[in-house]
Design an enzyme around this catalytic site. Sequence first.
Site, PDB file in Angstrom:
ATOM      1  N   TYR A 123       0.844  -1.096   0.086  1.00  0.00           N
ATOM      2  CA  TYR A 123       0.014   0.038   0.040  1.00  0.00           C
ATOM      3  C   TYR A 123       0.816   1.307   0.002  1.00  0.00           C
ATOM      4  O   TYR A 123       1.704   1.349   1.104  1.00  0.00           O
ATOM      5  CB  TYR A 123      -0.778  -0.099   1.350  1.00  0.00           C
ATOM      6  CG  TYR A 123      -2.112   1.007   1.138  1.00  0.00           C
ATOM      7  CD1 TYR A 123      -2.136   1.982   0.550  1.00  0.00           C
ATOM      8  CD2 TYR A 123      -3.185   0.557   2.021  1.00  0.00           C
ATOM      9  CE1 TYR A 123      -3.207   2.738   0.502  1.00  0.00           C
ATOM     10  CE2 TYR A 123      -4.164   1.467   2.154  1.00  0.00           C
ATOM     11  CZ  TYR A 123      -4.262   2.562   1.330  1.00  0.00           C
ATOM     12  OH  TYR A 123      -5.426   3.292   1.576  1.00  0.00           O
ATOM     13  N   CYS A 124       0.673   2.038  -0.780  1.00  0.00           N
ATOM     14  CA  CYS A 124       1.388   3.447  -1.175  1.00  0.00           C
ATOM     15  C   CYS A 124       2.850   3.213  -1.127  1.00  0.00           C
ATOM     16  O   CYS A 124       3.342   2.503  -1.921  1.00  0.00           O
ATOM     17  CB  CYS A 124       0.916   4.197   0.098  1.00  0.00           C
ATOM     18  SG  CYS A 124       1.492   6.241  -0.105  1.00  0.00           S
TER      19      CYS A 124
END
Length: 327
Positions: free
Chosen positions: A64-65
């Site tokens: 994530y990210c």
Amino acid sequence: LNPQKSFIRWAVEQGHTVFVISWINPDERHGTKSWEAYIREGLQYGLDTIEKATGEKDVNAVGYCVGGTLLAAALALMAQEGDHRIKSATFFTTQVDFTYAGDLKVFVDEEQVAAVEKAMNEKGYLDGTKMATAFNMLRSGDLIWPYVVNNYMRGKDPLPFDLLYWNADSTRMGAANHSFYLRNCYLENRLSQGMMELAGRVVSLKDVTIPVYNLAAKEDHIAPALSVFLGSKYFGGEVDYVMAGSGHIAGVVNPPAAQKYHYWTGGKPGGDFDQWIAEAINHPGSWWPHWQRWVEAKDNTRVPARKPGKHMKTLGDAPGTYVKVRV
């Protein structure tokens, strides 16, 4: 977050055995931990632990990210080293190319990065409040001024909102790790250009040939949908690009039961982004079931449910102790 919004809980309900790397909130002890250290002592140690706990070597990985950016770089390194334990990769609002990296580029130039590095080197980390301030300033109309007006001036208590509470739970960034990220990604865009150096090797995303599920969010100002789309072309294998409704957090944390937003699927992520959107299929609701079908299409083998701690001693209940550390 409340249990109804938990992607992890939902994934377990679909039959996945889920392991999560809980990153420590770094302090001065972690100031010299590099990106390679995060790969070796985080990701690859996690893979070793999964094998010890379950006997399984094959893993579907999710990042994530910035965790996704780290995962992408790790996959490129692992491909060169012959480590093929990760069989598919899912990226949530992840950038691997930083040409159109969004509003955060306002804070990234040589002068500002040098100033951040100087401050980090004094403590060994970037203070979490500075990270939070930077993100809040990007959306001051939503994250600063409503609280000044309603809470400070009007004396009202803020409405309870779990996503914003999570958003306000800031974290520090280790000096070596954050400096590498800012320079190699935001300033010099080395990962997508095949110029990033890790463990004495120059890594290339073209070596990442496993299937990729690349999720963007339509209104994301941190990892813009255009940036995620353009990053898709740098991988060496099959990439399924999906665009969720809403932004960087709410677009990802969107359980099917909520029946909120939409998501878009289309052809291969190539060519013109606007053309891809024009031809994409709009689906109501959450992208989660679509991802589940994507994973099952790769391998739908089922095993009896596993009991945590059967083969290894557990340290405590989820979500662990690191998340309780306050900045």
